[in-house]
Design a protein around this motif. Sequence first.
Motif, PDB file in Angstrom:
ATOM      1  N   ARG A 288       1.615  -3.202 -14.361  1.00  0.00           N
ATOM      2  CA  ARG A 288       1.133  -2.711 -13.076  1.00  0.00           C
ATOM      3  C   ARG A 288       1.967  -3.251 -11.907  1.00  0.00           C
ATOM      4  O   ARG A 288       2.021  -2.639 -10.845  1.00  0.00           O
ATOM      5  CB  ARG A 288      -0.340  -3.084 -12.877  1.00  0.00           C
ATOM      6  N   LEU A 289       2.566  -4.413 -12.102  1.00  0.00           N
ATOM      7  CA  LEU A 289       3.379  -5.003 -11.041  1.00  0.00           C
ATOM      8  C   LEU A 289       4.710  -4.276 -10.862  1.00  0.00           C
ATOM      9  O   LEU A 289       5.323  -4.354  -9.799  1.00  0.00           O
ATOM     10  CB  LEU A 289       3.641  -6.481 -11.337  1.00  0.00           C
ATOM     11  N   ILE A 290       5.151  -3.601 -11.885  1.00  0.00           N
ATOM     12  CA  ILE A 290       6.458  -2.929 -11.836  1.00  0.00           C
ATOM     13  C   ILE A 290       6.322  -1.468 -12.225  1.00  0.00           C
ATOM     14  O   ILE A 290       7.195  -0.896 -12.877  1.00  0.00           O
ATOM     15  CB  ILE A 290       7.472  -3.635 -12.761  1.00  0.00           C
ATOM     16  N   VAL A 291       5.185  -0.865 -11.840  1.00  0.00           N
ATOM     17  CA  VAL A 291       4.948   0.527 -12.200  1.00  0.00           C
ATOM     18  C   VAL A 291       5.970   1.450 -11.535  1.00  0.00           C
ATOM     19  O   VAL A 291       6.211   2.571 -11.993  1.00  0.00           O
ATOM     20  CB  VAL A 291       3.507   0.942 -11.806  1.00  0.00           C
ATOM     21  N   SER A 292       6.598   0.988 -10.457  1.00  0.00           N
ATOM     22  CA  SER A 292       7.670   1.744  -9.808  1.00  0.00           C
ATOM     23  C   SER A 292       8.642   0.736  -9.202  1.00  0.00           C
ATOM     24  O   SER A 292       8.319  -0.441  -9.045  1.00  0.00           O
ATOM     25  CB  SER A 292       7.113   2.666  -8.715  1.00  0.00           C
ATOM     26  N   VAL A 293       9.822   1.217  -8.865  1.00  0.00           N
ATOM     27  CA  VAL A 293      10.818   0.333  -8.258  1.00  0.00           C
ATOM     28  C   VAL A 293      10.313  -0.254  -6.928  1.00  0.00           C
ATOM     29  O   VAL A 293      10.435  -1.469  -6.697  1.00  0.00           O
ATOM     30  CB  VAL A 293      12.151   1.075  -8.048  1.00  0.00           C
TER      31      VAL A 293
ATOM     32  N   VAL B 260       9.923  -4.245  -6.193  1.00  0.00           N
ATOM     33  CA  VAL B 260      10.616  -4.884  -5.076  1.00  0.00           C
ATOM     34  C   VAL B 260       9.624  -5.599  -4.167  1.00  0.00           C
ATOM     35  O   VAL B 260       9.852  -6.746  -3.739  1.00  0.00           O
ATOM     36  CB  VAL B 260      11.419  -3.841  -4.274  1.00  0.00           C
ATOM     37  N   LEU B 261       8.491  -4.949  -3.859  1.00  0.00           N
ATOM     38  CA  LEU B 261       7.494  -5.567  -2.988  1.00  0.00           C
ATOM     39  C   LEU B 261       6.875  -6.794  -3.645  1.00  0.00           C
ATOM     40  O   LEU B 261       6.621  -7.802  -2.977  1.00  0.00           O
ATOM     41  CB  LEU B 261       6.419  -4.544  -2.643  1.00  0.00           C
ATOM     42  N   SER B 262       6.624  -6.720  -4.939  1.00  0.00           N
ATOM     43  CA  SER B 262       6.064  -7.881  -5.645  1.00  0.00           C
ATOM     44  C   SER B 262       7.011  -9.067  -5.561  1.00  0.00           C
ATOM     45  O   SER B 262       6.609 -10.194  -5.233  1.00  0.00           O
ATOM     46  CB  SER B 262       5.796  -7.525  -7.110  1.00  0.00           C
ATOM     47  N   ALA B 263       8.291  -8.818  -5.845  1.00  0.00           N
ATOM     48  CA  ALA B 263       9.280  -9.897  -5.798  1.00  0.00           C
ATOM     49  C   ALA B 263       9.464 -10.420  -4.376  1.00  0.00           C
ATOM     50  O   ALA B 263       9.574 -11.635  -4.157  1.00  0.00           O
ATOM     51  CB  ALA B 263      10.617  -9.400  -6.349  1.00  0.00           C
TER      52      ALA B 263
ATOM     53  N   ASP C 105       0.833  -1.208   0.000  1.00  0.00           N
ATOM     54  CA  ASP C 105       0.000   0.000   0.000  1.00  0.00           C
ATOM     55  C   ASP C 105       0.865   1.254   0.000  1.00  0.00           C
ATOM     56  O   ASP C 105       0.535   2.263  -0.654  1.00  0.00           O
ATOM     57  CB  ASP C 105      -0.923   0.008   1.217  1.00  0.00           C
ATOM     58  N   PHE C 106       1.976   1.203   0.738  1.00  0.00           N
ATOM     59  CA  PHE C 106       2.893   2.342   0.768  1.00  0.00           C
ATOM     60  C   PHE C 106       3.590   2.512  -0.579  1.00  0.00           C
ATOM     61  O   PHE C 106       3.737   3.632  -1.092  1.00  0.00           O
ATOM     62  CB  PHE C 106       3.928   2.137   1.875  1.00  0.00           C
ATOM     63  N   ALA C 107       4.000   1.399  -1.187  1.00  0.00           N
ATOM     64  CA  ALA C 107       4.721   1.456  -2.462  1.00  0.00           C
ATOM     65  C   ALA C 107       3.844   1.980  -3.589  1.00  0.00           C
ATOM     66  O   ALA C 107       4.350   2.581  -4.555  1.00  0.00           O
ATOM     67  CB  ALA C 107       5.261   0.068  -2.819  1.00  0.00           C
ATOM     68  N   ARG C 108       2.541   1.760  -3.486  1.00  0.00           N
ATOM     69  CA  ARG C 108       1.626   2.240  -4.542  1.00  0.00           C
ATOM     70  C   ARG C 108       1.722   3.749  -4.737  1.00  0.00           C
ATOM     71  O   ARG C 108       1.484   4.259  -5.833  1.00  0.00           O
ATOM     72  CB  ARG C 108       0.186   1.872  -4.186  1.00  0.00           C
ATOM     73  N   GLY C 109       2.074   4.457  -3.661  1.00  0.00           N
ATOM     74  CA  GLY C 109       2.138   5.914  -3.751  1.00  0.00           C
ATOM     75  C   GLY C 109       3.285   6.422  -4.612  1.00  0.00           C
ATOM     76  O   GLY C 109       3.313   7.611  -4.967  1.00  0.00           O
ATOM     77  N   PHE C 110       4.236   5.543  -4.970  1.00  0.00           N
ATOM     78  CA  PHE C 110       5.381   5.963  -5.770  1.00  0.00           C
ATOM     79  C   PHE C 110       5.180   5.719  -7.264  1.00  0.00           C
ATOM     80  O   PHE C 110       6.037   6.054  -8.073  1.00  0.00           O
ATOM     81  CB  PHE C 110       6.638   5.206  -5.316  1.00  0.00           C
ATOM     82  N   GLY C 111       4.057   5.122  -7.638  1.00  0.00           N
ATOM     83  CA  GLY C 111       3.847   4.795  -9.048  1.00  0.00           C
ATOM     84  C   GLY C 111       2.982   5.816  -9.773  1.00  0.00           C
ATOM     85  O   GLY C 111       2.118   6.463  -9.171  1.00  0.00           O
ATOM     86  N   ASP C 112       3.215   5.958 -11.061  1.00  0.00           N
ATOM     87  CA  ASP C 112       2.393   6.828 -11.904  1.00  0.00           C
ATOM     88  C   ASP C 112       1.299   5.965 -12.539  1.00  0.00           C
ATOM     89  O   ASP C 112       1.447   5.455 -13.651  1.00  0.00           O
ATOM     90  CB  ASP C 112       3.260   7.494 -12.976  1.00  0.00           C
ATOM     91  N   TRP C 113       0.211   5.796 -11.813  1.00  0.00           N
ATOM     92  CA  TRP C 113      -0.860   4.891 -12.247  1.00  0.00           C
ATOM     93  C   TRP C 113      -1.714   5.492 -13.367  1.00  0.00           C
ATOM     94  O   TRP C 113      -2.404   4.761 -14.084  1.00  0.00           O
ATOM     95  CB  TRP C 113      -1.756   4.531 -11.056  1.00  0.00           C
ATOM     96  N   SER C 114      -1.661   6.810 -13.518  1.00  0.00           N
ATOM     97  CA  SER C 114      -2.507   7.457 -14.520  1.00  0.00           C
ATOM     98  C   SER C 114      -2.178   7.008 -15.944  1.00  0.00           C
ATOM     99  O   SER C 114      -3.058   6.919 -16.804  1.00  0.00           O
ATOM    100  CB  SER C 114      -2.385   8.980 -14.413  1.00  0.00           C
TER     101      SER C 114
ATOM    102  N   TYR D  20      -3.446 -11.972  -7.030  1.00  0.00           N
ATOM    103  CA  TYR D  20      -2.846 -10.672  -7.355  1.00  0.00           C
ATOM    104  C   TYR D  20      -2.101 -10.746  -8.681  1.00  0.00           C
ATOM    105  O   TYR D  20      -2.332  -9.951  -9.601  1.00  0.00           O
ATOM    106  CB  TYR D  20      -1.848 -10.249  -6.262  1.00  0.00           C
ATOM    107  N   GLY D  21      -1.179 -11.698  -8.745  1.00  0.00           N
ATOM    108  CA  GLY D  21      -0.337 -11.801  -9.934  1.00  0.00           C
ATOM    109  C   GLY D  21      -1.104 -12.215 -11.169  1.00  0.00           C
ATOM    110  O   GLY D  21      -0.861 -11.690 -12.259  1.00  0.00           O
ATOM    111  N   GLY D  22      -2.035 -13.159 -11.008  1.00  0.00           N
ATOM    112  CA  GLY D  22      -2.794 -13.631 -12.157  1.00  0.00           C
ATOM    113  C   GLY D  22      -3.680 -12.555 -12.749  1.00  0.00           C
ATOM    114  O   GLY D  22      -3.709 -12.357 -13.971  1.00  0.00           O
ATOM    115  N   ALA D  23      -4.419 -11.867 -11.879  1.00  0.00           N
ATOM    116  CA  ALA D  23      -5.312 -10.818 -12.366  1.00  0.00           C
ATOM    117  C   ALA D  23      -4.535  -9.674 -12.995  1.00  0.00           C
ATOM    118  O   ALA D  23      -4.884  -9.171 -14.069  1.00  0.00           O
ATOM    119  CB  ALA D  23      -6.183 -10.298 -11.218  1.00  0.00           C
ATOM    120  N   THR D  24      -3.455  -9.262 -12.332  1.00  0.00           N
ATOM    121  CA  THR D  24      -2.654  -8.151 -12.855  1.00  0.00           C
ATOM    122  C   THR D  24      -1.927  -8.552 -14.130  1.00  0.00           C
ATOM    123  O   THR D  24      -1.848  -7.768 -15.084  1.00  0.00           O
ATOM    124  CB  THR D  24      -1.640  -7.689 -11.790  1.00  0.00           C
TER     125      THR D  24
END
Length: 216
Positions: free
Chosen positions: A184-189, A193-196, A96-105, A173-177
């Motif tokens: 979306r899994l690597i939208v930011s570093v 890292v959290l996904s891995a 949830d914290f890492a999501r704030g670093f991604g450019d989801w738009s 998570y991984g299948g849907a994404t």
Amino acid sequence: MNAIDGYLGDLDARLHGPSSAKTDLLTEARDGLTDAAEAYRAGGFDEAEAERRAVADFGPADLIARDYQAELGLRRDIRVLWELIVGVPLLILGWDFARGFGDWSRLGAPPSWYHRAIGAADTLAALSPVVAVAGLLAARLLSRRATGPVAARAVSWSLAGAVGLNLLAVATYGGATGFLEPARLIVSVPCAVLSATWILFSMRLTVAARSWRTTA
């Protein structure tokens, strides 16, 4: 080799699990056997006969090993349950914290089915540590009221359920994404890292849970 050393060697060969836990159990067994042998010696028996009688009173090695093996499994399972209880919530908060670093738009709005899938994965991930806590409570209650193998079996099933729920959550998570848009899994570093980290952590839990089953 005297009777006590021979018995403990046989017992040691039958046990599989963490070396520190095995050492604790074997030390307890040696202390009990030594005390029993000393009591027999005080009663007039020579050393060899005293040790032989102490070993006979202690019980057959195969039966004692079964109870000790259950205790080793219980300790191992409890340790893995604690790792899951601490690790999964930290990973959820970290993601949830890492999501704030991604450019989801730039990825566009996901369809409604994706939100439902992620919601289901969130529920599975949250249930995983809940089941693990239930396993620890079961260990505490059953250790007072039942034999070692019964308590170990109950905790083992709790561990299997908790690890299974976590794996199912990660797969969802991984299948849907991955089906929608792997980027979306690597939208930011931090997200990558959290996904891995979550995947590796889940694999470690699975191996730790299975490794005990293969040696039991």
